[in-house]
Design an enzyme around this catalytic site. Structure first.
Site, PDB file in Angstrom:
ATOM      1  N   THR A 154       0.827  -1.215   0.000  1.00 37.28           N
ATOM      2  CA  THR A 154       0.000   0.000   0.000  1.00 37.28           C
ATOM      3  C   THR A 154       0.861   1.265   0.000  1.00 37.28           C
ATOM      4  OG1 THR A 154      -1.591  -1.236   1.300  1.00 37.28           O
ATOM      5  CG2 THR A 154      -1.867   1.152   1.270  1.00 37.28           C
ATOM      6  N   GLY A 193       2.991  -3.235   8.391  1.00 42.57           N
ATOM      7  CA  GLY A 193       3.240  -3.565   9.798  1.00 42.57           C
ATOM      8  C   GLY A 193       4.713  -3.871  10.012  1.00 42.57           C
ATOM      9  N   GLU A 437      -6.062  -5.813   4.074  1.00 49.45           N
ATOM     10  CA  GLU A 437      -6.145  -7.013   3.235  1.00 49.45           C
ATOM     11  C   GLU A 437      -7.343  -6.971   2.299  1.00 49.45           C
ATOM     12  OE1 GLU A 437      -3.253  -8.674   3.925  1.00 49.45           O
ATOM     13  OE2 GLU A 437      -3.822  -9.203   1.904  1.00 49.45           O
TER      14      GLU A 437
END
Ligand SMILES: CCCCCCCCCCCCCCCCCC(=O)SCCNC(=O)CCNC(=O)[C@H](O)C(C)(C)COP(=O)(O)OP(=O)(O)OC[C@H]1O[C@@H](n2cnc3c(N)ncnc32)[C@H](O)[C@@H]1OP(=O)(O)O
Ligand SMILES: Cc1cc2nc3c(=O)[nH]c(=O)nc-3n(C[C@H](O)[C@H](O)[C@H](O)COP(=O)(O)OP(=O)(O)OC[C@H]3O[C@@H](n4cnc5c(N)ncnc54)[C@H](O)[C@@H]3O)c2cc1C
Length: 669
Positions: A154, A193, A437
């Site tokens: 992303t 993350g 997701e």
């Protein structure tokens, strides 16, 4: 605090339960062996004082939260190795699943594991998209935590539309390297993350350029930080994105590139390749690049949606059995709030959803494994169905779970608003999964695309795969009079799904016939399309739950409970979507009172077993982390104990009184 005894109301609930709770626990875990393994695992990790929380994380600063999460993650992952080496009990993958997404992880690192992406996305991407040599090198390094990795897809400007990603990887044949650049602010990677300050490598998804041509997005392994000093490598601009609604210890980061070079071998080349001279070799299917996303969507249904909902239900149900408020009959004494039918309506349908999610997750995991094996043999036939089901199940289950967790919080009144109830962090974790997701609406529209094609296929007499087979039979069967039975519910849900899909397909066709471009027609109909995908998913879950409840090899007492929950799932969603059933399933308004009564009777039947059902999930206090939901039910003592952990209660008069309040009050004299 006085001595701890089990709350009398909870004791009574447990005595009146009509089935064997341990039998449910075994069913939930997948057998007595699995229960034993889980309990040993929990004991091994949760009894370790070093892994226990000393100060509630809400009272730490953002930086302290991260540092503490990192300390515990390192200990945790050392212990995972110790566990596997010494016990040989269970595969490492099971343990990782439990730690990263399951109950154990949420007990030790409730706000997210900064190492999660290494296991949840980096490793599956390398295994799914790397060559054998790449796997041999990178998998062992990442698996053994010699390096720490994430998945950077992303960007600030694009999350959903991944073909629009802007990061470039341009091949330079003179040095056999790819050169990475972030041409705009919006091309910065944003969200991964562990990217902020934890990881030193990442799979980076970028637009591949070679011989002056763009070949679309591809995955590459990029080193971000020096393995010794952890300093960002030249040309790498990296940091953390800041505080969020939840998941504050997962260390989401940003990343930009300025002429960062990586060797050609770091492009993951199982599917498409760039040869040393820069020649591009196409993948058998460009959809194979999206494989990791399918894996995580599949894992989320059980690991996040069902697991966190089972926690919220345990907290809210136990609390509702011991909390007393008001009287149903004046003078009869205060009543347990669980006696109120409205309270039962808040809690029991989500219990049913939890079971439906678990059966569906097991089905999805099985087809994921078989389709992955088929893909490895070059057979892509069932990939569209897997993609469609992973998308809608991820979307519907995370949505239902987040909504139900919020209902559980509301069901516990004011005390549920406390962090010590553990609802805020549970909700924060699950609502994140509604977005990451693949944002839920977008995923439903992916399923709708598959359904509209299947509808056309059904009309032209073509073959249909298992999950859409009903599109052939449903419209042909005559509508029968309504009967209150599971079988009729199963058919009615399929009729509703088929009806919604047909409405969408004909709406699109009608628009195209009057000259609307197909893409515009799709957009105009997309509210109905998203709904059609949801009704398809609901029909699927209803059927899977029916199959499970009616065929489970359990005692008659437990089977009765499973069937009641299954009927509740159906009646609840039917009554919540009456319009659909009127339109497509032959329901008449005169049928509704008996269905309403059926649902109310089910609530009444489930009531004596409510505590037994959540006890059957067998979530230990250390995993629940809730003052409201502990097994012994000593809610008020625990709330007090938690309140006294507030740093403001360390002194009877806080220093701010002398600094601000006293001068202010005096100035008004
Ligand atoms: C050890 C494990 C333990 C697990 C434990 C449990 C888990 C715990 C997790 C806890 C930690 C939390 C970690 C958080 C992780 C978050 C990571 C991310 O968000 S990462 C970032 C995640 N980001 C996202 O998820 C981004 C969301 N966006 C997307 O996925 C895509 O860009 C798109 C699907 C929306 C559109 O793509 P576009 O290219 O515009 O495609 P078109 O629409 O034009 O359709 C073209 C054709 O392709 C087809 N097709 C599409 N996808 C797939 C597929 N996967 N496959 C197959 N086919 C697929 C489609 O059907 C169509 O077929 P046809 O009709 O032509 O035959
Ligand atoms: C906690 C968290 C962790 C994450 N971790 C990672 C990670 O590790 N790695 C990574 O790469 N990414 C990660 N992400 C990013 C995540 O995958 C994206 O946020 C997600 O895919 C949604 O993209 P977006 O934010 O650009 O939303 P957008 O796509 O901008 O969505 C905004 C709105 O637009 C609508 N919309 C967008 N496109 C369409 C369409 N085609 N049709 C109809 N409606 C549309 C959506 O429905 C939504 O309502 C994470 C995100 C979160 C919240």
């Amino acid at each position: 605090m006085g001595s701890i005894t089990i709350n009398k109301d909870l004791l009574r609930e447990r005595q009146s339960c009509t089935f064997n709770v341990l039998e449910l626990t075994h069913l939930w875990d997948g057998g007595p062996e699995k229960t034993k393994e889980r309990k040993e695992l929990e004991k091994f990790f949760l009894d370790d004082p070093e892994l226990q929380e000393k100060i509630p994380s809400e009272y730490l600063s953002h930086k302290e939260k991260y540092q503490e999460a990192l300390r515990r993650s390192c200990l945790l992952f050392k212990k995972i190795k110790e566990w596997s080496d010494t016990t040989g009990c269970g595969s490492q993958m099971d343990t990782f699943q439990n730690i990263l997404g399951g109950m154990l992880g949420s007990a030790i690192l409730p706000d997210g594991v900064p190492f999660a992406l290494n296991y949840v996305m980096f490793l599956p991407t390398v295994m799914g998209q790397g060559t054998m040599q790449q796997q041999a090198y990178w998998v062992s390094r990442a698996w053994n935590c010699e390096i720490m990795c994430t998945y950077a897809q992303t960007e600030l400007g694009h999350g959903t539309f991944i073909r629009g990603l802007e990061t470039t990887a341009t091949y330079d044949p003179s040095t056999e390297e790819f050169v990475f650049n972030s041409p705009t602010l919006t091309s910065y990677k944003w969200w991964p993350g562990g990217l902020g300050h934890t990881c030193n490598y990442a799979v980076v998804v970028a637009q591949l350029y070679t011989k002056g041509q763009c070949h679309g997005i591809h995955p590459f392994i990029v080193q971000l930080r020096d393995e010794e000093t952890h300093m960002p490598l030249p040309g790498i601009k990296i940091g953390e994105i800041g505080s969020k609604l939840g998941m504050n210890t997962i260390n989401n980061g940003y990343l930009g590139f300025e002429n960062v070079r990586i060797p050609r071998e770091n492009m993951l080349m199982k599917n498409s390749k760039v040869l040393p001279d820069g020649t591009y070799v196409n993948s058998p299917s460009d959809k194979l690049t999206y494989g990791t996303m399918i894996f995580v969507r599949v894992a989320l249904v059980r690991g996040i949606a069902a697991a966190y909902l089972s926690k919220a239900l345990t907290i809210a149900t136990r609390y509702s059995a011991l909390r007393k408020q008001g009287e149903i009959k004046p003078g009869a004494g205060e009543t347990q709030i669980l006696e109120y039918r409205t309270q039962q309506h808040k809690l029991f349908p989500p219990m049913a959803m939890c079971f439906a999610m678990r059966c569906s997750a097991d089905w999805l995991w099985d087809i994921y494994n078989s389709v992955t094996a088929e893909l490895d043999r070059g057979d892509l036939e069932r990939l569209p169905e897997l993609h469609a089901m992973a998308c809608c199940l991820k979307a519907v289950c995370t949505k239902d779970s987040a909504k139900a967790i919020e209902v559980c919080r509301l069901a516990t009144g004011g005390h549920g608003y406390m962090n010590s109830s553990n609802f805020p962090s549970t909700y924060g974790m699950v609502t994140a999964a509604e977005t990451y997701e693949g944002e839920n609406t977008v995923l439903l529209l992916q399923t709708a695309r598959f359904l509209v094609k299947a509808w056309q296929q059904a009309r032209s007499g073509g073959n249909l795969t298992e999950t859409v087979e009903y599109l052939k039979t449903m419209p042909l069967q005559p509508l029968s009079l309504w009967v209150n039975s599971l079988q009729h519910l199963g058919i009615a849900f399929k009729r509703v799904a088929a009806g919604n899909i047909e409405t969408c397909a004909t709406s699109i066709e009608r628009r195209i016939l009057v000259g609307v471009a197909p893409e515009d027609a799709w957009n105009e109909v997309s509210i109905q399309l998203a709904k059609a995908a949801e009704t398809h998913c609901r029909a699927f879950m209803m059927q899977i739950f029916i199959n499970f409840a009616t065929s489970a090899q359990v005692s008659p007492e437990l089977k009765k409970v499973l069937i009641e929950l299954c009927e509740l799932y159906g009646t609840y969603f039917l009554l919540d979507n009456l319009g659909d059933f009127f339109m497509y399933a032959g329901l008449r308004s005169s049928d509704v009172p008996s269905i309403q009564e059926w649902m109310e009777t089910l609530l009444h039947k489930i009531r004596p077993n409510a505590v037994g059902i959540v006890d059957g999930f067998d979530i230990s206090d250390a995993v629940l982390r809730s003052a409201l939901g502990a097994y012994d039910g000593n809610v008020y003592e625990r709330l007090f104990a938690e309140a006294n952990k507030s740093p403001l209660n360390a002194e009877p008069v806080d220093e701010s009184f002398h600094k601000y309040l006293k001068p202010f009050l005096k100035s008004n004299l």
